[in-house]
Design a protein around this motif. Structure first.
Motif, PDB file in Angstrom:
ATOM      1  N   ARG A 383      -6.078 -15.321 -29.358  1.00 45.09           N
ATOM      2  CA  ARG A 383      -7.338 -15.356 -30.109  1.00 45.09           C
ATOM      3  C   ARG A 383      -8.027 -16.688 -29.874  1.00 45.09           C
ATOM      4  NH1 ARG A 383      -4.532 -12.645 -34.361  1.00 45.09           N
ATOM      5  NH2 ARG A 383      -3.887 -14.649 -35.189  1.00 45.09           N
ATOM      6  N   ARG A 384      -9.351 -16.630 -29.798  1.00 44.86           N
ATOM      7  CA  ARG A 384     -10.099 -17.872 -29.580  1.00 44.86           C
ATOM      8  C   ARG A 384      -9.888 -18.871 -30.722  1.00 44.86           C
ATOM      9  NH1 ARG A 384     -13.521 -16.559 -25.332  1.00 44.86           N
ATOM     10  NH2 ARG A 384     -14.354 -14.465 -25.412  1.00 44.86           N
ATOM     11  N   ASP A 385      -9.680 -18.313 -31.945  1.00 51.50           N
ATOM     12  CA  ASP A 385      -9.585 -19.194 -33.116  1.00 51.50           C
ATOM     13  C   ASP A 385      -8.140 -19.583 -33.425  1.00 51.50           C
ATOM     14  OD1 ASP A 385      -8.631 -16.772 -33.843  1.00 51.50           O
ATOM     15  OD2 ASP A 385      -9.871 -16.537 -35.646  1.00 51.50           O
ATOM     16  N   ASP A 386      -7.280 -19.472 -32.428  1.00 50.29           N
ATOM     17  CA  ASP A 386      -5.856 -19.759 -32.650  1.00 50.29           C
ATOM     18  C   ASP A 386      -5.482 -20.936 -31.750  1.00 50.29           C
ATOM     19  OD1 ASP A 386      -3.160 -19.797 -32.986  1.00 50.29           O
ATOM     20  OD2 ASP A 386      -2.807 -17.771 -32.210  1.00 50.29           O
TER      21      ASP A 386
END
Lengths: 460, 460
Positions: A383-386
């Protein structure tokens, strides 16, 4: 770049061959998304074998390390100048030295794209079967240097099977040829095969003699969806046990279908646990016969089947299959995949292990790949937000490698060790075998100047 | 045999494994008729990999050289103890370690005959395609160590293509395995391929993982006689250019037909200058289709054709083909043959060169072989009453090797260098390549104890 290096490279390959300006393109391959990139000391693009030899002699004279580069589509960081090496790109070596369709062979320079080789063969009614994913960008020299695979490897074998000879330049600048246009040759040790798959760590491949085969007149795919991975694997094993020889025998698991299934060009049951795609090829009658038999075997237990026959429908299916990797990457924003391979009968365990290992590291995992060859693209979705997803994926990769070896397989079926998997060979070879691996490297490259730190047998 | 050697070999492999009495059988291979034979210092027949390792450790400890031996059918003197070496025979290592017909694979020990492997596959509806001439006597380990060929290599490739893994013991006594039951593996340098065809000079192969393929249901031969070698070669080239893929594409020249044609199981025109034999295989319908097309292409310009379909007639044709070598040997009393290989399109020149070279040395010469692979059995016929015939045949062989390389080919397509062709590699490899060949030998066998003086790159 030192003045001496600039001078010697220009002398070796001509002023225009030594690039000025922004060299970033030559600092990474397809692993760039994972942060793997370097800065070349220089980029040189020789246009002949003599110039490649002169470049290598110049670098040898200055003790400057060199990274050979094909199309930059590698998935193991094998062509990345991580230590500030000179990048030697083969992209200007694109001559078709000979093409003899009536004798099923061609000799081409290393920088020709694999797609070009495909078209060259097809225009004469012939097939160059190896079909790695990035064939339009990858170069034939790089494909030989990694012994690239692809879906058709199940029936037709990997790249190396089609290489009857190669010309290469040793780190010392000496040019050697092993084999040629002959189809058999047992006079010397098989140093041709030793260079195939050596990932630019032993010599720079400058040209290859390729064997071709008549193009099958018909190619008919059959896809079948199953409720579970187990049911799908049963069907895959049933095909092989039935004595059918499909040209392609692929699978995509449930997670892959979740990410990529929406654009499948036919009805795909929403609860599909595994999709199998096989291809029948040969004469029209033979392909039709094999297609019928594949359909019969696959229909037993399938939720649905899709066996297009019109050219546009067939192309739509393969176009969808070609886009799977991109769709999986887009699903969460990124991905990190490993190309483990296991014995054919351990495929179902490897599929399950991939999902379990992902879960253990807090990642959605999926796999697809070359079922008939037991070769998975075992993939962790990121995930991009991980922010620490990449680090957890790297840890998961270690578990995947261990699982592959535990199942009697190998850490790499297609991509090679490169930089990403350097040292992983130690999981599956004994000390004596690892010693030989390192001895081969020293024999070809005693100063360690060619693609250093790549394809290492042992962790450094 | 020294007392220390006897003691150590018995300790390594057991008392019964060290032979007493007449060891002459182990002093030669199929080159005995040419006077090539030696006397072993000892003959040891280990029955397990552990015993092979112990034997090699013992010999390494005493600095005693070792010659590995398979079925003794070699045609290059590769298994002959010419320097009084210990002969290590693999004949007691005959276990089928695994057989998985439903996964198209088996793991067998090196001493199993190739004929046994053929039957093992056939009983499960599978095919192990490599079919070298002496398959009932040759052992699979020896076939892998020489990368043996045979007629079916045209469609199915040589032995190495079917080897997915091997277990071998290094001269030091260390056991290594490269590959295994996996169909793809690019993790390490391809040391499996390096050992394949290394003729027992790098390691002793103790077991192999073999890939199998479904047995074609039908195999239909087509033979056609032509007035001249040129007309026959035109037809051979026309088959390949037509895009047909026969399983077998063989030829026999006029001299061969003079020696062996009388027992041909059909009408053979007395003035035949070349006989072509092709085989169509596959499903019954596919084989019938290819047979028809082969007949159509071959009929154009043929003096006669013979395309049997009944099982007994098909078998009679292949039985005749299998007996050709013996018939040629019987024609004048003896023969000396070389297995040169040339690019496919130079076959007709190699056929003509063979006859010319024979004439130049006062010998009747003929050739037959694997036309599709450009692989000749170029043969000098010897008369019993010609005392220096063997010497003249040896001189003719040198000319044959030169001709093969001149035509862009290799001095060996099937038999290897062994003792007979030691040093001939220098004709076709550059100095740098020869250095690598010798470096590989030193890497695997630093003391030079394994099959010394065999497969030498340079004349010693």
């Amino acid at each position: 770049m030192s003045a001496a290096l600039t001078r010697d490279l220009r002398r070796a390959a001509g002023d225009a061959a030594v690039l000025d300006g922004d060299l970033r393109h030559y600092g990474h391959d397809a692993t760039e998304a994972h942060g793997i990139a370097g800065v070349p000391a220089a980029v040189v693009l020789p246009s002949s074998t003599a110039e490649v030899a002169a470049v290598l002699r110049a670098c040898d004279g200055l003790d400057v390390p060199v990274v050979p580069r094909g199309g930059g589509t590698g998935l193991a960081g094998g062509a990345v100048p991580l230590g500030g090496e000179v990048v030697l790109g083969l992209e200007r070596m694109v001559a078709v030295r000979s093409m003899a369709p009536e004798h099923w062979r061609t000799e081409v320079e290393a920088g020709l794209t694999t797609g070009h080789v495909h078209r060259l063969a097809r225009e004469s009614g012939l097939l160059f079967p190896p079909d790695p994913g990035a064939a339009e960008q990858s170069q034939i020299g790089g494909n030989v240097a990694t012994n690239a695979g692809g879906p058709h490897a199940f029936k037709y074998g990997v790249t190396g099977r089609w290489v009857t000879g190669l010309e290469a330049v040793l780190p010392s600048g000496e040019t050697v040829t092993f084999g040629g246009p002959v189809r058999k040759d047992v006079a010397g040790y098989d140093l041709r095969s030793l260079l195939i798959g050596s990932e630019g760590t032993l010599a720079v491949i400058t040209a290859v003699w390729l064997s071709l085969t008549p193009m099958p007149e018909a190619r008919l795919p059959v896809a079948a969806a199953f409720a579970s991975a187990d049911a799908g694997c049963d069907a895959i094993e049933a095909i092989v046990a039935s004595g059918l020889v499909p040209a392609i025998l692929e699978y995509l698991d449930a997670g892959t279908l979740t990410a990529a299934g929406a654009s499948f060009p036919a009805v795909l049951p929403p609860d599909a646990g595994l999709l199998v795609i096989a291809e029948a090829d040969g004469s029209p009658a033979e392909a039709a016969r094999v297609r019928e038999e594949l359909l019969e075997v696959l229909s037993d237990g399938a939720l649905s089947t899709h066996a297009p026959q019109s050219r546009s429908d067939v192309e739509a299916l393969w176009r969808w299959r070609d886009g799977v990797s991109t769709a999986v990457a887009a699903h969460r924003g990124g991905k990190m995949g490993e190309d483990i391979v296991v014995p054919f009968d351990r495929l179902r365990e490897a599929i399950a292990a991939t999902v379990e290992i992902g879960a253990r590291h807090g990642l959605d995992a999926c796999s697809w790949g070359h079922a008939g060859d037991g070769n998975l693209h075992a993939t962790m979705m990121l995930r991009r937000d991980d922010p620490d997803g990449l680090a957890r994926a790297a840890a998961a990769a270690e578990d995947l490698f261990a699982a592959a070896v535990e199942l009697g397989g190998s850490v790499s079926g297609e991509h090679g060790l490169g930089w990403v998997k350097r040292g992983q060979l130690a999981r599956q070879w004994t000390e004596a075998a690892l010693d030989l691996h390192e001895g081969v490297k020293r024999l070809f490259d005693p100063k360690g100047l060619l693609n250093p730190q790549k394809k290492l047998a042992r962790p450094s």
